[in-house]
Design an enzyme around this catalytic site. Sequence first.
Site, PDB file in Angstrom:
ATOM      1  N   CYS A   1       6.913  -3.302  -5.645  1.00  0.00           N
ATOM      2  CA  CYS A   1       7.158  -4.675  -6.130  1.00  0.00           C
ATOM      3  C   CYS A   1       6.648  -4.864  -7.546  1.00  0.00           C
ATOM      4  O   CYS A   1       7.099  -5.763  -8.244  1.00  0.00           O
ATOM      5  CB  CYS A   1       6.442  -5.679  -5.242  1.00  0.00           C
ATOM      6  SG  CYS A   1       6.982  -5.586  -3.553  1.00  0.00           S
TER       7      CYS A   1
ATOM      8  N   GLU B   1       3.603 -11.885  -0.302  1.00  0.00           N
ATOM      9  CA  GLU B   1       3.753 -11.034  -1.487  1.00  0.00           C
ATOM     10  C   GLU B   1       5.207 -10.589  -1.489  1.00  0.00           C
ATOM     11  O   GLU B   1       5.609  -9.745  -0.704  1.00  0.00           O
ATOM     12  CB  GLU B   1       2.768  -9.858  -1.396  1.00  0.00           C
ATOM     13  CG  GLU B   1       2.521  -9.221  -2.735  1.00  0.00           C
ATOM     14  CD  GLU B   1       3.257  -7.917  -2.887  1.00  0.00           C
ATOM     15  OE1 GLU B   1       4.395  -7.958  -3.441  1.00  0.00           O
ATOM     16  OE2 GLU B   1       2.745  -6.882  -2.449  1.00  0.00           O
TER      17      GLU B   1
HETATM   18  C1  SIN Z   1       3.993  -3.353  -3.455  1.00  0.00           C
HETATM   19  O1  SIN Z   1       4.901  -2.743  -3.937  1.00  0.00           O
HETATM   20  O2  SIN Z   1       4.197  -4.348  -2.736  1.00  0.00           O
HETATM   21  C2  SIN Z   1       2.552  -2.982  -3.643  1.00  0.00           C
HETATM   22  C3  SIN Z   1       2.297  -2.174  -4.816  1.00  0.00           C
HETATM   23  C4  SIN Z   1       0.850  -1.823  -5.003  1.00  0.00           C
HETATM   24  O3  SIN Z   1      -0.030  -2.274  -4.277  1.00  0.00           O
HETATM   25  O4  SIN Z   1       0.583  -1.089  -5.937  1.00  0.00           O
END
Ligand code: SIN
Length: 479
Positions: A281, A247
Amino acid sequence: METRNLIGGHWCLAQDNRTFPVHDAATGEVLAQVPDCDVADARDAIDAASAALDGWRSRHAPEREAILRSIAARLRERKREFAQIITAENGKPLDESAGEVEYSADYFDSAADEAIRLGTEVIRSRRADRSLRAIPEPIGVVAAITPWNFPLAMIARKTAPALAVGCTQVVKPAESTPLTALAFARLLIEIDLPPGVVNIITGAPDAIGSTWLSDGRVRKLSFTGSTAVGRHLMRSAADQVVRLSLELGGHAPFVVFADADVSAAIAGALTGKFRVSGQTCVCPNRFIVEAPVYDEFVAGLASLASELRVGCGRDEGVRIGPLIDDRAIERVRSQITDAVAKGASIVTGGKSVAVAGCLDRFFAPTILANATREMLCFQEETFGPVAPVARFTGEAEAIEFANATPFGLAGYVYSRDEERIERMVRSMNCGIVGTNTGIISDAYAPFGGRGWSGFGREGGRWGLEEYTSWKYVCSAVTT
Ligand code: SIN
């Protein structure tokens, strides 16, 4: 506060006794020293996970389900304590940290639901002389390397499905936020998770990651972090043909059509963008707004953003905590300087905020008007509290704009026209789409991206699939 590592059910220091400091994200104060593990410790963790594998994989699914449920319940009971640790080392406001603990508990409940559903499937064949079935088996020992922006939830969404399927695990948390992971290790001991099923070590990412990927006993790695590190891990995983879930970075478009409820779009933009001070992200990175409502959107978002209180996450009413390090502040500054040089205007923010007794790591929520694709902020992930807003006209341009990136994690669209929403959902080249909402994360849904944002899904039954190796059995039928 737990500061030692968990290997094979024992609390350990690094073999050579080296440690590194963990800092309070807001003040810089040293909170603790934790083990600076290296190759030998990483190997010990694999030994422990390997030794525990047969016992864990042969447990009945309802037993694993019960353990997952008790982890979820214990996390909820101890929400406040975990939230305080998360806020200390990550800096996010306490309410957000408490929300992260709930989100983490949901991953364990979701995996518990799925643990008892996973089972042998009978396959229909056209041939009468054979019967076919597929048996789900755990991949084996799996590894997780997790980031600092969600110090608990990113472990939860890798550990919960791994345990549900019957895998054992080695985990390395980010160097800036290991204390949450070690508190979680303590919780696993309290609920009597068998020794070696989860092993958590802190330390140097290169030595630990490359030991795990080259050992041969680790059959899968799940990583959340940057695209650059993801590429490196893919190369290192090749020799032992280690399965991966990655991810990676995001660059989410947030598209607002002229027929949208603009107030709702502003509210969604505010919550999505400024969660963890813009360090997620999935947070909207490129705001793309149709010309007739552009001025209204920019003015409304700037007005609400300017009211967000910046400060130490422990303080009442704070919505924007510190950024994680000096490099993060530098990146934000350089993107703003670049945007302004190329014609953007700062509607609000654009500068650091001094917070008494704290580091120089706080940045005001920033709205940039007249953004264009030539600007760095429209080409790179920002990971900070900056919202650049560009104009578009018509659906074709919106789609083209939204997809003008090699990243493909999340995307957002606001419109009152349901058919348009459906066309956008199908056209946007990303793994997750939010329609008329700025918050999309849910432990029961398949979270993950495409392109430079990586591959693999976390959450719900899709999360378990990543830790499952299906064995197909073809049996002759004699009449
Ligand atoms: C992330 O920023 O990698 C995860 C964000 C989320 O699970 O809401």
